[in-house]
Scaffold this motif. Structure first.
Motif, mmCIF file in Angstrom:
data_model
loop_
_atom_site.group_PDB
_atom_site.id
_atom_site.type_symbol
_atom_site.label_atom_id
_atom_site.label_comp_id
_atom_site.label_asym_id
_atom_site.label_seq_id
_atom_site.Cartn_x
_atom_site.Cartn_y
_atom_site.Cartn_z
ATOM 1 N N ALA B 116 0.894 -1.279 -0.038
ATOM 2 C CA ALA B 116 0.146 0.098 -0.064
ATOM 3 C C ALA B 116 0.828 1.246 0.089
ATOM 4 N N LEU B 117 1.836 1.449 0.909
ATOM 5 C CA LEU B 117 2.741 2.457 0.735
ATOM 6 C C LEU B 117 3.516 2.711 -0.259
ATOM 7 N N GLY B 118 4.406 1.502 -0.800
ATOM 8 C CA GLY B 118 5.207 1.331 -1.871
ATOM 9 C C GLY B 118 4.329 1.776 -3.113
ATOM 10 N N GLY B 119 3.158 1.210 -3.399
ATOM 11 C CA GLY B 119 2.309 1.544 -4.433
ATOM 12 C C GLY B 119 1.835 3.203 -4.375
ATOM 13 N N ALA B 120 1.372 3.521 -3.176
ATOM 14 C CA ALA B 120 1.023 4.993 -3.098
ATOM 15 C C ALA B 120 2.255 5.631 -3.727
ATOM 16 N N ALA B 121 3.289 5.583 -3.132
ATOM 17 C CA ALA B 121 4.353 6.266 -3.721
ATOM 18 C C ALA B 121 4.719 6.356 -5.055
ATOM 19 N N VAL B 122 4.194 5.419 -5.721
ATOM 20 C CA VAL B 122 4.460 5.382 -7.297
ATOM 21 C C VAL B 122 3.167 6.330 -7.565
ATOM 22 N N LEU B 123 2.016 6.116 -7.358
ATOM 23 C CA LEU B 123 0.954 6.665 -7.851
ATOM 24 C C LEU B 123 0.741 8.386 -7.641
ATOM 25 N N GLY B 124 1.479 8.580 -6.408
ATOM 26 C CA GLY B 124 1.402 10.100 -6.121
ATOM 27 C C GLY B 124 1.183 10.116 -4.599
ATOM 28 N N ALA B 125 0.023 10.442 -4.159
ATOM 29 C CA ALA B 125 -0.341 10.536 -2.621
ATOM 30 C C ALA B 125 -1.808 9.959 -2.527
ATOM 31 N N PRO B 126 -2.103 8.803 -2.800
ATOM 32 C CA PRO B 126 -3.403 8.702 -2.574
ATOM 33 C C PRO B 126 -4.093 8.277 -1.252
ATOM 34 N N LEU B 127 -2.933 7.901 -0.318
ATOM 35 C CA LEU B 127 -3.423 7.467 1.013
ATOM 36 C C LEU B 127 -3.068 8.432 2.116
ATOM 37 N N ILE B 128 -3.108 9.844 1.670
ATOM 38 C CA ILE B 128 -2.976 10.746 2.815
ATOM 39 C C ILE B 128 -3.959 10.979 3.882
ATOM 40 N N HIS B 129 -5.186 10.727 3.597
ATOM 41 C CA HIS B 129 -6.280 10.593 4.610
ATOM 42 C C HIS B 129 -6.664 9.340 4.989
ATOM 43 N N ASP B 130 -7.788 9.191 5.812
ATOM 44 C CA ASP B 130 -8.077 7.842 6.303
ATOM 45 C C ASP B 130 -8.261 6.773 5.171
ATOM 46 N N PHE B 131 -7.662 5.512 5.336
ATOM 47 C CA PHE B 131 -7.984 4.629 4.520
ATOM 48 C C PHE B 131 -8.114 3.092 4.970
ATOM 49 N N CYS B 132 -8.619 2.151 4.005
ATOM 50 C CA CYS B 132 -8.572 0.921 4.488
ATOM 51 C C CYS B 132 -7.836 -0.050 3.582
ATOM 52 N N LEU B 133 -7.435 -0.996 4.210
ATOM 53 C CA LEU B 133 -6.662 -2.137 3.457
ATOM 54 C C LEU B 133 -7.713 -3.307 3.246
ATOM 55 N N ILE B 134 -8.156 -3.836 2.224
ATOM 56 C CA ILE B 134 -9.016 -4.979 2.121
ATOM 57 C C ILE B 134 -8.459 -6.031 0.889
ATOM 58 N N SER B 135 -8.391 -7.095 1.570
ATOM 59 C CA SER B 135 -7.792 -8.380 0.519
ATOM 60 C C SER B 135 -9.037 -8.921 -0.010
ATOM 61 N N LEU B 136 -9.072 -8.930 -1.348
ATOM 62 C CA LEU B 136 -10.064 -9.624 -2.049
ATOM 63 C C LEU B 136 -9.997 -11.330 -1.968
ATOM 64 N N SER B 137 -9.054 -11.638 -1.485
ATOM 65 C CA SER B 137 -8.706 -13.265 -1.363
ATOM 66 C C SER B 137 -9.865 -13.810 -0.528
ATOM 67 N N ASP B 138 -10.582 -14.686 -0.870
ATOM 68 C CA ASP B 138 -11.548 -15.364 0.089
ATOM 69 C C ASP B 138 -11.218 -16.968 0.383
ATOM 70 N N LEU B 139 -9.866 -17.028 0.241
ATOM 71 C CA LEU B 139 -9.509 -18.174 0.474
ATOM 72 C C LEU B 139 -9.571 -18.705 2.049
ATOM 73 N N LEU B 140 -9.542 -17.735 2.842
ATOM 74 C CA LEU B 140 -9.409 -17.819 4.330
ATOM 75 C C LEU B 140 -10.348 -16.771 4.887
ATOM 76 N N THR B 141 -11.428 -16.114 4.157
ATOM 77 C CA THR B 141 -12.285 -15.280 4.634
ATOM 78 C C THR B 141 -13.503 -15.531 3.718
#
Lengths: 246, 246
Positions: B116-141
């Motif tokens: 999330a942090l490494g990718g954000a630095a490439v894109l610009g500054a998308p995570l400056i404010h409140d954010f969520c991380l969500i995995s779309l893998s339903d293997l264990l969820t």
């Protein structure tokens, strides 16, 4: 001729020199001028002798950005530093916004370990599954928005990491936040706090959400609220990686 | 005599050696044995000559943990490595769970730059404010849980960062996720994708949520969905730090 000048926007990690990435160290070593908030400049100063350090106080963030761009325009190689990650409640966004007036300057964002990751490592493994970061500071965000996020994140059973949980003016905000989270999360939810992550005086504590409600925290504390599966394993806060037995 | 043996659980960052922290490099240099998933071991191998490298394939995570503990019990100094941060969808949690059977072993979690942090630095500054991380893998969820989180996070106007957006078996999951987010987020919401962050072949793209719905992504892609304030500033994805003009 565009983008011939570059400014590094660098996350220096939670505090200790060894928590910086190699890329962050390189950026600062390659710079003539290092710009930042006084407290963060003091954290790195001794490791980068011979650099010019420029600081602006808290709440003078726009001035700090302008300072960086003006130094770069003079031909200096400039790094703007932030604690943690420059892209998480950091200066990277404002640098792009202010940078609209400096089209000749390119920004390179150098990521770092934000307090959520640094603090999680101290507590154990609270952020293994889906989580949210929410800042309790209502300086630039209406409290109603923060409230909505606390409720939404709690209802969807996210692990929640709270930044800026308290300040002199907002001494009861963590209590208010806990009361909102308690609408959907059990009072026995495993929680943790870490203060002064990777700095002198680092302390951490594991507790329940009910206990967190009355805990004393300051502006140097990061707060972690577990999901319904988060466990206390021998004093460590651990969120399992999923909801199915494997 | 408790905790006389220590295992380092180390986040190596998104891929490039220079994205590792000094603490991560020290842990690996101090180790006799480095344990990890084959792909991550291959990323670090050349930088740590003379170490023993032990690997287990994907989905053999419990075996990998046991391997690390057993090596440590033999008197070896062991590092368990993960890409990104060991505490974000990484091995730190499982190490504590498996570690309940090895009370003599202490774990030291060494944080790193998660995608999330490494990718954000490439894109610009998308995570400056409140954010969520969500995995779309339903293997264990269960998918219902993922769905609830996508809806809750969208309704509360979080920036959302999606991990594991796709795989061969889950080729339409990103589309399903976008349809859910579109219930609360505008189709014009600024979004971005980054593939192979800090590795050979790194690519990134900025688009709208409507376009993201039909975008091709793979398991090496991290997806960013803006909040209602996120802007496209000259091709960079930038979230302002608040909701009030300053």
């Amino acid at each position: 001729m565009n983008n011939e000048i570059k400014i590094y926007v660098v996350g220096i990690g939670p505090g200790a020199y060894e928590e910086m990435t190699g890329a962050a160290i390189s950026a600062l070593e390659n710079s003539d001028v290092i710009v930042g908030y006084t407290v963060y400049v003091d954290l790195v100063k001794e490791h980068f002798p011979g650099k010019a350090f420029l600081t602006t106080p808290m709440r003078k963030e726009v001035d700090r950005c302008v300072l960086a761009f003006e130094e770069a325009k003079k031909g200096q190689i400039v790094s703007m530093i932030c604690s943690g990650d420059a892209g998480v409640y950091g200066m990277a966004g404002l640098m792009y916004e202010v940078g609209e007036k400096y089209p000749e300057v390119e920004l390179e964002i150098v990521p770092g370990v934000t307090a959520a990751l640094g603090g999680a490592a101290v507590l154990g493994a609270p952020l293994i599954h889906d989580f949210c970061l929410i800042s309790l500071s209502d300086l630039l965000t209406p409290w109603e928005k923060i409230e909505k996020r606390l409720l939404g994140a709690s209802q969807a059973d996210f692990v929640i990491c709270l930044y800026n949980p308290s300040s002199r003016k907002r001494h009861d905000y963590l209590q208010k936040a806990c009361d909102l989270m308690l609408q959907y999360k059990s009072p026995d939810t495993v929680c943790g706090t870490v203060a002064n992550i990777a700095r002198e005086g680092e302390t951490s504590q594991i507790m329940t959400l009910k206990e967190l409600r009355d805990a004393k925290v300051d502006m140097f504390t990061t707060v972690f609220v577990g999901n319904s599966q988060t466990k206390n394993i021998n004093g460590k806060m651990v969120t399992p990686r999923g909801y199915r037995d494997v």
